[in-house]
Motif scaffolding. Structure first.
Motif, PDB file in Angstrom:
ATOM      1  N   ASP A 159     -10.450   0.892   3.516  1.00 12.32           N
ATOM      2  CA  ASP A 159      -9.525  -0.203   3.216  1.00 12.32           C
ATOM      3  C   ASP A 159      -8.344  -0.278   4.194  1.00 12.32           C
ATOM      4  OD1 ASP A 159      -8.428  -2.338   1.615  1.00 12.32           O
ATOM      5  OD2 ASP A 159      -7.054  -0.868   0.747  1.00 12.32           O
ATOM      6  N   ILE A 160      -7.721   0.856   4.469  1.00 12.84           N
ATOM      7  CA  ILE A 160      -6.523   0.861   5.316  1.00 12.84           C
ATOM      8  C   ILE A 160      -6.534   2.066   6.250  1.00 12.84           C
ATOM      9  CG2 ILE A 160      -4.968  -0.436   3.804  1.00 12.84           C
ATOM     10  CD1 ILE A 160      -3.933   2.154   2.682  1.00 12.84           C
ATOM     11  N   SER A 161      -5.767   1.931   7.306  1.00  7.50           N
ATOM     12  CA  SER A 161      -5.590   3.024   8.258  1.00  7.50           C
ATOM     13  C   SER A 161      -4.172   2.918   8.807  1.00  7.50           C
ATOM     14  CB  SER A 161      -6.619   2.918   9.383  1.00  7.50           C
ATOM     15  OG  SER A 161      -6.450   3.964  10.298  1.00  7.50           O
ATOM     16  N   PHE A 162      -3.463   4.025   8.868  1.00  9.03           N
ATOM     17  CA  PHE A 162      -2.099   3.978   9.398  1.00  9.03           C
ATOM     18  C   PHE A 162      -1.685   5.340   9.934  1.00  9.03           C
ATOM     19  CE2 PHE A 162      -1.657   4.775   4.822  1.00  9.03           C
ATOM     20  CZ  PHE A 162      -0.860   5.908   4.797  1.00  9.03           C
ATOM     21  N   ASP A 163      -0.659   5.316  10.788  1.00  8.28           N
ATOM     22  CA  ASP A 163      -0.030   6.520  11.321  1.00  8.28           C
ATOM     23  C   ASP A 163       1.413   6.538  10.866  1.00  8.28           C
ATOM     24  OD1 ASP A 163      -2.079   7.741  12.984  1.00  8.28           O
ATOM     25  OD2 ASP A 163      -1.892   5.958  14.242  1.00  8.28           O
ATOM     26  N   VAL A 164       1.899   7.718  10.510  1.00  9.03           N
ATOM     27  CA  VAL A 164       3.302   7.907  10.173  1.00  9.03           C
ATOM     28  C   VAL A 164       3.861   8.875  11.207  1.00  9.03           C
ATOM     29  CG1 VAL A 164       4.953   8.681   8.437  1.00  9.03           C
ATOM     30  CG2 VAL A 164       2.826   7.588   7.711  1.00  9.03           C
ATOM     31  N   PRO A 165       4.558   8.352  12.217  1.00  7.11           N
ATOM     32  CA  PRO A 165       5.139   9.246  13.218  1.00  7.11           C
ATOM     33  C   PRO A 165       6.396   9.914  12.667  1.00  7.11           C
ATOM     34  CG  PRO A 165       5.750   7.001  13.695  1.00  7.11           C
ATOM     35  CD  PRO A 165       4.835   6.961  12.488  1.00  7.11           C
ATOM     36  N   SER A 166       6.855  10.924  13.351  1.00  7.74           N
ATOM     37  CA  SER A 166       8.094  11.581  12.953  1.00  7.74           C
ATOM     38  C   SER A 166       9.246  10.662  13.332  1.00  7.74           C
ATOM     39  CB  SER A 166       8.231  12.933  13.663  1.00  7.74           C
ATOM     40  OG  SER A 166       9.399  13.570  13.240  1.00  7.74           O
ATOM     41  N   ALA A 167       9.814  10.067  12.348  1.00  7.58           N
ATOM     42  CA  ALA A 167      10.927   9.144  12.577  1.00  7.58           C
ATOM     43  C   ALA A 167      11.863   9.215  11.382  1.00  7.58           C
ATOM     44  CB  ALA A 167      10.397   7.721  12.752  1.00  7.58           C
ATOM     45  N   GLY A 168      13.058   8.739  11.569  1.00  8.93           N
ATOM     46  CA  GLY A 168      14.019   8.728  10.475  1.00  8.93           C
ATOM     47  C   GLY A 168      13.564   7.795   9.359  1.00  8.93           C
ATOM     48  N   GLY A 169      14.180   7.936   8.206  1.00  7.91           N
ATOM     49  CA  GLY A 169      13.883   7.046   7.103  1.00  7.91           C
ATOM     50  C   GLY A 169      12.717   7.477   6.240  1.00  7.91           C
ATOM     51  N   LEU A 170      12.167   8.665   6.483  1.00  9.88           N
ATOM     52  CA  LEU A 170      11.064   9.163   5.655  1.00  9.88           C
ATOM     53  C   LEU A 170      11.614  10.009   4.515  1.00  9.88           C
ATOM     54  CD1 LEU A 170       8.513  10.331   8.378  1.00  9.88           C
ATOM     55  CD2 LEU A 170       8.382   8.281   6.970  1.00  9.88           C
ATOM     56  N   LEU A 171      10.954   9.931   3.376  1.00 18.09           N
ATOM     57  CA  LEU A 171      11.270  10.792   2.238  1.00 18.09           C
ATOM     58  C   LEU A 171      10.077  11.689   1.978  1.00 18.09           C
ATOM     59  CD1 LEU A 171      12.838   8.122  -0.144  1.00 18.09           C
ATOM     60  CD2 LEU A 171      14.042   9.797   1.272  1.00 18.09           C
ATOM     61  N   PHE A 172      10.344  12.911   1.566  1.00 20.66           N
ATOM     62  CA  PHE A 172       9.286  13.879   1.304  1.00 20.66           C
ATOM     63  C   PHE A 172       9.474  14.497  -0.065  1.00 20.66           C
ATOM     64  CE2 PHE A 172      10.059  13.908   5.860  1.00 20.66           C
ATOM     65  CZ  PHE A 172       8.786  13.676   6.362  1.00 20.66           C
ATOM     66  N   SER A 173       8.362  14.897  -0.645  1.00 22.87           N
ATOM     67  CA  SER A 173       8.379  15.649  -1.891  1.00 22.87           C
ATOM     68  C   SER A 173       7.282  16.693  -1.793  1.00 22.87           C
ATOM     69  CB  SER A 173       8.126  14.715  -3.076  1.00 22.87           C
ATOM     70  OG  SER A 173       7.980  15.460  -4.268  1.00 22.87           O
ATOM     71  N   GLY A 174       7.589  17.926  -2.151  1.00 23.68           N
ATOM     72  CA  GLY A 174       6.594  18.991  -2.149  1.00 23.68           C
ATOM     73  C   GLY A 174       6.280  19.513  -0.767  1.00 23.68           C
TER      74      GLY A 174
ATOM     75  N   GLY B 287      -4.763  19.002  -8.769  1.00 19.89           N
ATOM     76  CA  GLY B 287      -6.014  18.537  -9.340  1.00 19.89           C
ATOM     77  C   GLY B 287      -6.730  17.577  -8.415  1.00 19.89           C
ATOM     78  N   GLY B 288      -6.047  17.115  -7.352  1.00 14.76           N
ATOM     79  CA  GLY B 288      -6.711  16.323  -6.336  1.00 14.76           C
ATOM     80  C   GLY B 288      -6.508  14.831  -6.365  1.00 14.76           C
ATOM     81  N   LYS B 289      -5.858  14.272  -7.393  1.00 17.55           N
ATOM     82  CA  LYS B 289      -5.669  12.828  -7.423  1.00 17.55           C
ATOM     83  C   LYS B 289      -4.761  12.411  -6.271  1.00 17.55           C
ATOM     84  CE  LYS B 289      -4.356   8.939 -10.263  1.00 17.55           C
ATOM     85  NZ  LYS B 289      -4.003   8.458 -11.581  1.00 17.55           N
ATOM     86  N   PHE B 290      -5.156  11.305  -5.594  1.00 17.54           N
ATOM     87  CA  PHE B 290      -4.290  10.800  -4.527  1.00 17.54           C
ATOM     88  C   PHE B 290      -4.085   9.299  -4.663  1.00 17.54           C
ATOM     89  CE2 PHE B 290      -8.512  10.406  -2.675  1.00 17.54           C
ATOM     90  CZ  PHE B 290      -8.475   9.228  -1.929  1.00 17.54           C
ATOM     91  N   LEU B 291      -2.920   8.845  -4.228  1.00 15.27           N
ATOM     92  CA  LEU B 291      -2.535   7.437  -4.267  1.00 15.27           C
ATOM     93  C   LEU B 291      -1.979   7.077  -2.889  1.00 15.27           C
ATOM     94  CD1 LEU B 291      -0.453   7.597  -7.578  1.00 15.27           C
ATOM     95  CD2 LEU B 291      -2.834   6.866  -7.359  1.00 15.27           C
ATOM     96  N   VAL B 292      -2.421   5.917  -2.362  1.00 14.46           N
ATOM     97  CA  VAL B 292      -1.946   5.473  -1.057  1.00 14.46           C
ATOM     98  C   VAL B 292      -1.610   3.993  -1.123  1.00 14.46           C
ATOM     99  CG1 VAL B 292      -2.511   5.254   1.391  1.00 14.46           C
ATOM    100  CG2 VAL B 292      -3.409   7.178   0.082  1.00 14.46           C
ATOM    101  N   ASP B 293      -0.380   3.655  -0.709  1.00 19.81           N
ATOM    102  CA  ASP B 293       0.079   2.267  -0.623  1.00 19.81           C
ATOM    103  C   ASP B 293      -0.260   1.455  -1.877  1.00 19.81           C
ATOM    104  OD1 ASP B 293       1.307   2.594   1.760  1.00 19.81           O
ATOM    105  OD2 ASP B 293      -0.166   1.522   2.958  1.00 19.81           O
ATOM    106  N   ILE B 294       0.105   1.964  -3.042  1.00 17.66           N
ATOM    107  CA  ILE B 294      -0.175   1.269  -4.300  1.00 17.66           C
ATOM    108  C   ILE B 294       0.806   0.102  -4.454  1.00 17.66           C
ATOM    109  CG2 ILE B 294      -0.274   1.488  -6.810  1.00 17.66           C
ATOM    110  CD1 ILE B 294      -2.492   2.954  -5.273  1.00 17.66           C
ATOM    111  N   THR B 295       0.264  -1.093  -4.571  1.00 12.87           N
ATOM    112  CA  THR B 295       1.054  -2.310  -4.799  1.00 12.87           C
ATOM    113  C   THR B 295       0.364  -3.123  -5.886  1.00 12.87           C
ATOM    114  OG1 THR B 295      -0.165  -3.621  -3.174  1.00 12.87           O
ATOM    115  CG2 THR B 295       1.736  -2.386  -2.362  1.00 12.87           C
TER     116      THR B 295
END
Length: 180
Positions: free
Chosen positions: A78-93, A119-127
């Motif tokens: 469905d989708i493909s994207f890159d997240v480069p190291s840049a400001g404005g990112l938030l992280f958890s875990g 447990g393995g569940k993943f979510l990406v770009d949920i809108t």
């Protein structure tokens, strides 16, 4: 005989020069790389894949930070994207060396959102209009650190020393003993 001593001195000087240059080299930079793999349930079909690259100073078991994050690539049907190291990112875990998640989730949030839960569940770009959801996923560590140049230099100098000791021993064993 003078030529022999001159060539030895030149060889030793060259070896010391090369060793000094190696000791002054900066530390090796080998990023920590995790492969992501997940099975899509909705929004995409088949498998989703990704590559999470962290700085070599990342400590397994700690939370991700912008200073330790290098990049993330995600790809599905469905989708493909890159997240480069840049400001404005938030992280958890974060991640352990075995690929297990530290904390309640692992999330990378910026222009795109990526989250994995225990447990393995993943979510990406949920809108409201879509996104990728999967129920089985895991991270696999594919690369770790590389020895620093000083480690290689010490190892090579050690082998050279062993070679010299062996050479001197066989040379002294060949010389005849003085009769006296």
């Amino acid at each position: 005989m003078a030529i022999s001593h001159l060539s030895r001195a030149t060889g030793v000087t060259a070896a010391l020069f090369l060793a000094a240059a190696t000791f002054q080299a900066g530390p090796a930079r080998a990023n920590i790389v995790f492969d992501f793999s997940g099975v899509c349930d909705s929004g995409c079909s088949g498998n989703a894949t990704g590559v999470l690259t962290l700085d070599d100073s990342y400590t397994f078991g700690s939370d991700l930070t912008l200073a330790r994050f290098v990049s993330f690539h995600y790809s599905s049907s469905d989708i493909s994207f890159d997240v480069p190291s840049a400001g404005g990112l938030l992280f958890s875990g974060g991640l352990n060396a075995d690929g297990s998640i530290v904390g309640p989730d692992l999330a990378i949030i910026g222009e795109h959102e990526f989250g994995v839960f225990p447990g393995g569940k993943f979510l990406v770009d949920i809108t409201d209009t879509g996104g990728d959801v999967g129920s089985i996923s895991h991270f696999t560590l594919v690369s770790g650190g590389v020895p620093e140049p000083t480690t290689w230099a010490m190892m090579l100098l050690g082998f050279a020393g062993l070679g010299l000791a062996g050479y001197r021993k066989t040379r002294s064993a060949r010389s005849p003993l003085p009769v006296g």
